[in-house]
Design an enzyme around this catalytic site. Structure first.
Site, PDB file in Angstrom:
ATOM      1  N   SER A  14       0.834  31.996 -65.245  1.00 22.66           N
ATOM      2  CA  SER A  14       2.200  31.466 -65.276  1.00 22.66           C
ATOM      3  C   SER A  14       2.567  30.752 -63.981  1.00 22.66           C
ATOM      4  CB  SER A  14       3.198  32.590 -65.549  1.00 22.66           C
ATOM      5  OG  SER A  14       2.992  33.161 -66.820  1.00 22.66           O
ATOM      6  N   GLY A  69       2.846  32.155 -69.998  1.00 27.27           N
ATOM      7  CA  GLY A  69       2.179  30.931 -69.594  1.00 27.27           C
ATOM      8  C   GLY A  69       3.073  30.081 -68.707  1.00 27.27           C
ATOM      9  N   GLY A 110       4.628  26.160 -67.038  1.00 32.02           N
ATOM     10  CA  GLY A 110       5.104  24.837 -67.419  1.00 32.02           C
ATOM     11  C   GLY A 110       6.403  24.834 -68.190  1.00 32.02           C
ATOM     12  N   CYS A 141       7.515  36.126 -72.052  1.00 31.16           N
ATOM     13  CA  CYS A 141       7.598  35.044 -71.081  1.00 31.16           C
ATOM     14  C   CYS A 141       7.618  33.679 -71.775  1.00 31.16           C
ATOM     15  CB  CYS A 141       6.473  35.185 -70.062  1.00 31.16           C
ATOM     16  SG  CYS A 141       6.611  34.094 -68.630  1.00 31.16           S
ATOM     17  N   GLN A 144      10.029  32.033 -74.876  1.00 29.76           N
ATOM     18  CA  GLN A 144      10.657  30.709 -74.935  1.00 29.76           C
ATOM     19  C   GLN A 144      10.164  29.928 -76.148  1.00 29.76           C
ATOM     20  OE1 GLN A 144       9.464  29.326 -71.080  1.00 29.76           O
ATOM     21  NE2 GLN A 144      10.753  30.800 -70.001  1.00 29.76           N
ATOM     22  N   ASN A 202       8.580  36.371 -63.923  1.00 26.54           N
ATOM     23  CA  ASN A 202       7.909  35.188 -63.406  1.00 26.54           C
ATOM     24  C   ASN A 202       8.201  34.023 -64.336  1.00 26.54           C
ATOM     25  OD1 ASN A 202       6.297  33.259 -62.259  1.00 26.54           O
ATOM     26  ND2 ASN A 202       4.399  34.055 -63.114  1.00 26.54           N
ATOM     27  N   PHE A 227      11.997  28.667 -66.277  1.00 24.34           N
ATOM     28  CA  PHE A 227      12.792  28.179 -67.393  1.00 24.34           C
ATOM     29  C   PHE A 227      13.349  29.390 -68.130  1.00 24.34           C
ATOM     30  CE2 PHE A 227       9.867  24.832 -66.401  1.00 24.34           C
ATOM     31  CZ  PHE A 227      10.525  23.635 -66.687  1.00 24.34           C
ATOM     32  N   HIS A 231       7.984  40.814 -68.016  1.00 22.88           N
ATOM     33  CA  HIS A 231       6.602  41.240 -68.220  1.00 22.88           C
ATOM     34  C   HIS A 231       6.507  42.763 -68.326  1.00 22.88           C
ATOM     35  CE1 HIS A 231       4.226  37.502 -67.622  1.00 22.88           C
ATOM     36  NE2 HIS A 231       5.352  37.106 -67.047  1.00 22.88           N
ATOM     37  N   GLU A 288       4.118  44.555 -69.239  1.00 20.61           N
ATOM     38  CA  GLU A 288       2.786  45.071 -68.906  1.00 20.61           C
ATOM     39  C   GLU A 288       2.573  45.277 -67.417  1.00 20.61           C
ATOM     40  OE1 GLU A 288       2.435  41.117 -67.416  1.00 20.61           O
ATOM     41  OE2 GLU A 288       3.410  41.896 -69.204  1.00 20.61           O
TER      42      GLU A 288
END
Length: 384
Positions: free
Chosen positions: A49, A242, A244, A272, A276, A314, A317, A356, A358
């Protein structure tokens, strides 16, 4: 006598930070963010990410436990570089396999130490995540004009589909479970559910958590179609984290998710970027944040139970909660800034979270999300 700086961080507005370079030599450009976690620097640097970003660590003592193969979240570091207050010392930990400095050099990542990270963090918070150029030259020679120009020339993360750069090249199976004393990582022996995980930049520990929840995991590339997903006859679909701009990745990811939702009743779980992607597929919109959320101490409230979870974040956006359509419920919200951190469909086992679960910041506040996914798959089988 003051030693000559061997590294320089140049912001697009012309601000310069000098320090001591370590790791690889050379130059890189990226967006600059800060992370407030006190531990986990190796996991952060290998988190996909962070593609396209240089990470400023607000905790000053980075590198003191070295690095080891078990803590990598993917095969190689993905973050473009790191900025720290104190130069890393020799590691002092029984798990250390090599020093952080050697690991960065071997993996081709540039770092700078001796920086006033508090000043830098304030600048990021006030001005937004800047575009920067980071250079490491052992001789201390820098073309400042060229560095600033390189920072200004960085395109930025908006509109960038970075998932395609960090996803797997082809599908694979995953059966390693979460680390547990005294055996460490062990292999799954009796999976209960077949799960297809879409890899937008998946962290290994997410896959381990799925395996520990009884899932036989098949990982597919970010570009996988609904037909390719359904060819594995899954009991559920997982959407990974991920990097971007989600709107850019969504150009090919959203149609696949909509197909799954329209043509099946499968449980779907996203984390994450996967959160989105699900939000976009359900009709919501995403927005670029001022400086994002990056750290392991973020309080998130479960709006349905009132429980507050300490989470790892993390993301730069976010799903705009104001654009959620009818039939989609906001389930979690950041207690830092009120931004959306979770959604679900009102009438189906389809849900996602921005944070997250995990990453164990709580340390187990959010593991129930994986168990909920497993339970949803069990319920679907029972009602078939």
């Amino acid at each position: 006598m003051v030693s000559r700086p061997t590294a320089c961080l140049a912001l697009a507005d012309g601000t310069l930070f000098y320090g001591h370079g370590f790791g690889a030599t050379g130059q890189t450009v990226a967006e600059l963010c800060f992370n407030t976690a006190m531990t986990g620097y190796q996991e952060i640097m290998t988190d996909p990410s962070y593609a396209g970003q240089i990470v400023t660590f607000t905790f000053p003592h980075v590198g003191n436990v070295g690095v080891n193969p078990e803590d990598d979240e993917t095969a190689d570091p993905v973050a473009a570089g790191m900025v720290v207050k104190w130069d890393p010392t020799q590691p002092s930990n029984w798990r250390a396999a090599e020093p952080l400095t050697d690991w960065l050099a071997r993996r081709g990542r540039i770092a700078i130490g001796g920086v006033d990270t508090r000043r830098l963090t304030r600048a990021i918070r006030q001005q937004g995540a800047p575009h920067v150029a980071l250079a490491h030259n052992p001789e201390g020679k820098f073309d400042i004009g060229a560095l600033v120009a390189a920072a200004r020339g960085f395109a930025g993360l908006e509109g960038m589909d970075l998932a395609k750069d960090v996803t797997c090249a082809q599908g694979y199976r995953w059966d390693e479970m979460r680390w547990a004393w005294p055996d460490g990582y062990v292999r799954q022996s009796a999976p209960v559910h077949r799960v297809v995980a879409i890899d937008y930049g998946a962290k290994r520990n997410i896959l381990r958590c799925l395996a520990s929840a009884g899932c036989d995991v098949t990982v597919l590339p970010a570009s996988a179609t609904a037909e390719e997903v359904m060819a594995h006859a899954p009991d559920g679909v997982f959407l990974s984290n991920g990097p971007g701009d989600p709107a850019a990745t969504g150009k090919y990811a959203v149609p696949m998710i909509r197909d799954i939702l329209d043509k099946t009743d499968l449980p779907v779980f996203g984390i994450c970027l996967g959160h989105q992607m699900l939000g976009l597929a359900l009709g919501a919109q995403t927005v670029k944040m001022n400086h994002g959320h990056h750290g392991a101490n973020h309080p998130v409230k479960d709006l349905e139970t009132g429980k507050v979870e300490i989470t790892s974040m993390n993301h730069g956006f976010a799903v705009d909660a104001q654009t959620l359509p009818d039939g989609v419920v906001e389930t979690h919200r950041s207690l830092f800034d009120g931004s959306n951190c979770g959604i679900r469909m009102a009438d189906r086992p389809v849900y996602s979270v921005q944070y997250h679960p995990e990453a164990s910041p709580g340390p187990q506040d959010s593991f129930y999300l994986f168990e909920r996914f497993s339970e949803a798959m069990s319920n679907r089988k029972a009602s078939a």
